[in-house]
Design an enzyme around this catalytic site. Sequence first.
Site, PDB file in Angstrom:
ATOM      1  N   GLU A   1       4.381  16.198  -6.625  1.00 19.89           N
ATOM      2  CA  GLU A   1       4.537  17.623  -6.334  1.00 19.89           C
ATOM      3  C   GLU A   1       3.480  18.457  -7.045  1.00 19.89           C
ATOM      4  O   GLU A   1       3.081  19.514  -6.551  1.00 19.89           O
ATOM      5  CB  GLU A   1       5.937  18.086  -6.725  1.00 19.89           C
ATOM      6  CG  GLU A   1       6.349  19.411  -6.124  1.00 19.89           C
ATOM      7  CD  GLU A   1       6.452  19.381  -4.607  1.00 19.89           C
ATOM      8  OE1 GLU A   1       6.350  20.464  -3.982  1.00 19.89           O
ATOM      9  OE2 GLU A   1       6.623  18.284  -4.028  1.00 19.89           O
TER      10      GLU A   1
ATOM     11  N   HIS B   1      -0.037  16.323  -0.903  1.00 21.10           N
ATOM     12  CA  HIS B   1       0.671  15.042  -0.994  1.00 21.10           C
ATOM     13  C   HIS B   1      -0.175  13.927  -0.386  1.00 21.10           C
ATOM     14  O   HIS B   1      -0.305  12.840  -0.953  1.00 21.10           O
ATOM     15  CB  HIS B   1       2.007  15.124  -0.252  1.00 21.10           C
ATOM     16  CG  HIS B   1       3.089  15.825  -0.991  1.00 21.10           C
ATOM     17  ND1 HIS B   1       3.504  15.451  -2.243  1.00 21.10           N
ATOM     18  CD2 HIS B   1       3.876  16.886  -0.629  1.00 21.10           C
ATOM     19  CE1 HIS B   1       4.500  16.243  -2.637  1.00 21.10           C
ATOM     20  NE2 HIS B   1       4.741  17.122  -1.683  1.00 21.10           N
TER      21      HIS B   1
ATOM     22  N   HIS C   1       0.137  22.416   1.411  1.00 22.82           N
ATOM     23  CA  HIS C   1       1.075  21.717   0.532  1.00 22.82           C
ATOM     24  C   HIS C   1       1.156  20.235   0.899  1.00 22.82           C
ATOM     25  O   HIS C   1       0.979  19.358   0.043  1.00 22.82           O
ATOM     26  CB  HIS C   1       2.455  22.373   0.653  1.00 22.82           C
ATOM     27  CG  HIS C   1       3.506  21.745  -0.193  1.00 22.82           C
ATOM     28  ND1 HIS C   1       3.905  22.264  -1.397  1.00 22.82           N
ATOM     29  CD2 HIS C   1       4.268  20.624  -0.012  1.00 22.82           C
ATOM     30  CE1 HIS C   1       4.856  21.506  -1.923  1.00 22.82           C
ATOM     31  NE2 HIS C   1       5.093  20.501  -1.094  1.00 22.82           N
ATOM     32  N   GLU C   2       1.402  19.953   2.159  1.00 20.03           N
ATOM     33  CA  GLU C   2       1.555  18.560   2.569  1.00 20.03           C
ATOM     34  C   GLU C   2       0.227  17.808   2.500  1.00 20.03           C
ATOM     35  O   GLU C   2       0.207  16.599   2.246  1.00 20.03           O
ATOM     36  CB  GLU C   2       2.157  18.483   3.980  1.00 20.03           C
ATOM     37  CG  GLU C   2       3.510  19.164   4.137  1.00 20.03           C
ATOM     38  CD  GLU C   2       4.563  18.687   3.143  1.00 20.03           C
ATOM     39  OE1 GLU C   2       4.431  17.561   2.605  1.00 20.03           O
ATOM     40  OE2 GLU C   2       5.528  19.439   2.890  1.00 20.03           O
TER      41      GLU C   2
END
Length: 503
Positions: free
Chosen positions: A295, A269, A265-266
């Site tokens: 997101e 980003h 997830h990160e």
Amino acid sequence: MEEKFLELKSRLKEIADLNKAAGLLGWDQRVMMPPAGAAVRAEVLATLGKIAHEKFTSDEMGILLEVLRSYEESLPYESDEASLIRVARRDYEKSVRVPASLRAEMSRASSQAQQVWVEARQKADFNHFLPMLERQIELRHRYIECFPPAEDPYDVLLDDYERDMRSTEVQGTFEQLKQGLVPLIQSIQENADRVSDAPLHGYFPVEQQKAFCLEVVKHFGFDPNSWRLDSTVHPFASSIATQDIRITTRYFEDFISPALFGSMHECGHGLYENGVSPSLERTLLARGASLGLHESQSRMWENLVGRSLPFWRYFYPKLQQAFPQQFEGVRLEDFYRAINKVQPSFIRVEADEATYNLHIILRFEIERQMIRGEIALKHLPEVWNSRFQEYLGLDIPNDRLGVLQDIHWSMGLIGYFPTYSLGNIVSCQIWEKVLEAIPDLYEQFERGQFLPLREWLRENLHRYGRKFTPKETLQKVTGKAEIDVEPYLRYLKTKFSEIYGLN
């Protein structure tokens, strides 16, 4: 006129440097700083924020932006130069309304509250955090008062994270989500015994988790020369520059999912910030167009890539090598089902794809009521717990698993939460375009090839940074400026119908 533009760019670079220095100190505060440093760190961040705000809202800056208006109009709309002037003017017109003293107070309160939140979370004691939350809400009300009256005061805060979005739009989008999600989740629950997540629980040494997570994100584009992966209480990503990307995750020895999917997830980003055009470095354009679009990238790499069967056809043998005892005898199909198990849970960041949005809808509704003064803050745990039972059917055992689980309110990030679900929706709008452009994408995943996806995203989305509005950016990527719930619901229904054997 070009000389005036170079002066503007020089001034904006100084301000960007101050903000990035504050960003680095913020990263350090959440990753490495000893707790006793919190008080002084709050003052340092307040000072940096005040100086950056004063520089940006100076009379000289306003005059310069007005002088450059004709120069901007003479340039192509899509040029870096016109975009920088246009976006800087819009930011200036918002920022000049806010006194530097208020900006400093907001920065100081955020830094102070984060440490108190950590302590309150450890103690599972909301009352320990309550004074800090009251302060944050008071500061948000003062901030809202700096702007013309809005249809809903929450709109002023939402606009900081999702430009031009209104809370009524969010509410309408979320109603569509609920209409599609509630019956889907009910059908899944009727077939819940088809899937077990037992393989994800056991003993997973942290060092082995770190090594495996690092290998995964390296396949995505993580470069040790310009990236870091660290552990923290609440995972986040931060970019100090396009070639200085900091991502974090958290590890639990008895549960492997948080580290695995938190890292992906990160990394999503980080890939967005890393992919911004170098020509935009050290300007206010060198970041994502909005948090919803940001997101969309993190959820895409976490879910559409990381929870897909083709992904694990490549990585599951490697996971078995890393944890031979834990996954001995566990078939790939059973592991795939386990990581996609739909089950209401307490923690948002660990929620499955189907129930995750209910966590966000709950927070959006509560935030909006907090800002409207419709909830007495001292009663927030009771409101949270009641609504959680209504939406997810679970009784909250303590504040740590309930109202204190997220860091956002301690940081004053009110108006942020809706962007998580908006990102989920947008990720599937973009994904359908990706599949059109790269028809053999899943076959590439099975071979461990993920860079073609990264390069497509970089070319069609990331490189633009913040040059365009969120709607303009979405139009460029998908051909449609409006957020469309249907691709996301199609994705969820198709995926979970197969996993759970739904009709």
